[in-house]
Scaffold this active site. Sequence first.
Site, PDB file in Angstrom:
ATOM      1  N   TYR A  39      40.524  47.504  37.832  1.00 38.51           N
ATOM      2  CA  TYR A  39      40.468  46.421  38.646  1.00 38.51           C
ATOM      3  C   TYR A  39      40.663  46.380  39.978  1.00 38.51           C
ATOM      4  CZ  TYR A  39      42.793  41.760  40.251  1.00 38.51           C
ATOM      5  OH  TYR A  39      43.050  40.619  40.921  1.00 38.51           O
ATOM      6  N   THR A  46      33.646  29.159  41.198  1.00 38.36           N
ATOM      7  CA  THR A  46      33.436  30.012  39.759  1.00 38.36           C
ATOM      8  C   THR A  46      35.038  30.289  39.466  1.00 38.36           C
ATOM      9  OG1 THR A  46      33.420  32.239  40.554  1.00 38.36           O
ATOM     10  CG2 THR A  46      31.324  30.832  40.300  1.00 38.36           C
ATOM     11  N   GLY A  47      35.343  30.439  38.173  1.00 32.45           N
ATOM     12  CA  GLY A  47      36.469  30.698  37.757  1.00 32.45           C
ATOM     13  C   GLY A  47      37.669  29.312  38.134  1.00 32.45           C
ATOM     14  N   GLY A  48      37.028  28.278  37.818  1.00 32.34           N
ATOM     15  CA  GLY A  48      37.980  27.171  38.616  1.00 32.34           C
ATOM     16  C   GLY A  48      38.659  26.239  37.939  1.00 32.34           C
ATOM     17  N   THR A  49      38.716  26.625  36.436  1.00 34.77           N
ATOM     18  CA  THR A  49      39.365  25.828  35.422  1.00 34.77           C
ATOM     19  C   THR A  49      41.014  26.237  35.318  1.00 34.77           C
ATOM     20  OG1 THR A  49      38.844  27.337  33.721  1.00 34.77           O
ATOM     21  CG2 THR A  49      37.286  25.486  34.123  1.00 34.77           C
ATOM     22  N   GLY A 109      41.926  29.238  41.048  1.00 37.58           N
ATOM     23  CA  GLY A 109      40.670  28.535  41.130  1.00 37.58           C
ATOM     24  C   GLY A 109      40.575  27.076  41.112  1.00 37.58           C
ATOM     25  N   GLY A 169      44.618  28.343  37.248  1.00 42.10           N
ATOM     26  CA  GLY A 169      45.295  28.997  38.393  1.00 42.10           C
ATOM     27  C   GLY A 169      44.814  28.877  39.638  1.00 42.10           C
TER      28      GLY A 169
END
Length: 256
Positions: A156, A18-21, A25, A23
């Site tokens: 955060y 997840t969040g792999g598109t 990920g 940076g």
Amino acid sequence: MTEKEPRKPLADKKAVVTGGTHGMGLAIVQTLLDRGAEVVLTGRSEAGIDKARSLLQPLPAHVIRSDATDAADIDNLGRLVEERLGGIDYLFVNHGIAEFQTLADATVAHWDRVFDVNAKGAFFTTQRLAPLIRDNGSIVFTTVSNDRIFPGLSAYSAAKEAVRAFAKVLAAELLPRNIRVNAVAPGFILTPSMGVAELTEQQREEFIRDGKETTPMGRPGTVEEVAAAALYLAADATFTTGTELIVDGGFAQGLS
């Protein structure tokens, strides 16, 4: 007669990032693909999704738009993973957002947004996908090197501490299936956003300078270094569960 290519170490393995598109990920995705795995990766930004699709074609990567704050999206992600991969061996819960808001400036909306993405989204994504993880598989959460804190990152830092806490609980819960659960905790890592939403170019340069000055190794880390640590936890650290691996150049340890 051509020589047969050597078998890659993760051939026949399946993973979700997840969040792999972008940076860290995306670096995890590329490392998995390089080692022969088939990967489903998620993102929220259409531009990021299009860029990842263009970059990864024709590799066995399935890029899916999914919002970790949307229960319907999480459920749909589970269905798509079942359809395209069947079971999976590795789950990397990497998505997240960071926003600077001091005590005086923080709002309920800001706090809820940061927790919804980083903590709530991470937990319920894992809940949906855990039944698809094969016995002896693994989960790796992305947390943060949190032992030295910056002003303005209350929500955060707290959200990532929540992830670290429930990762340990899930490690205990999933022991009967021999599914290992760990976390990788990056420090200053060189990415386009430096992990913080809506940085100006000047702020990014200042953030990088601060990272160099406060990291004992004298430089930010790279996304490839985080990916290597995440892959180690997922595939190689077969007697390790319930731990957090800090990847921060000595920052949290106060070596300088």
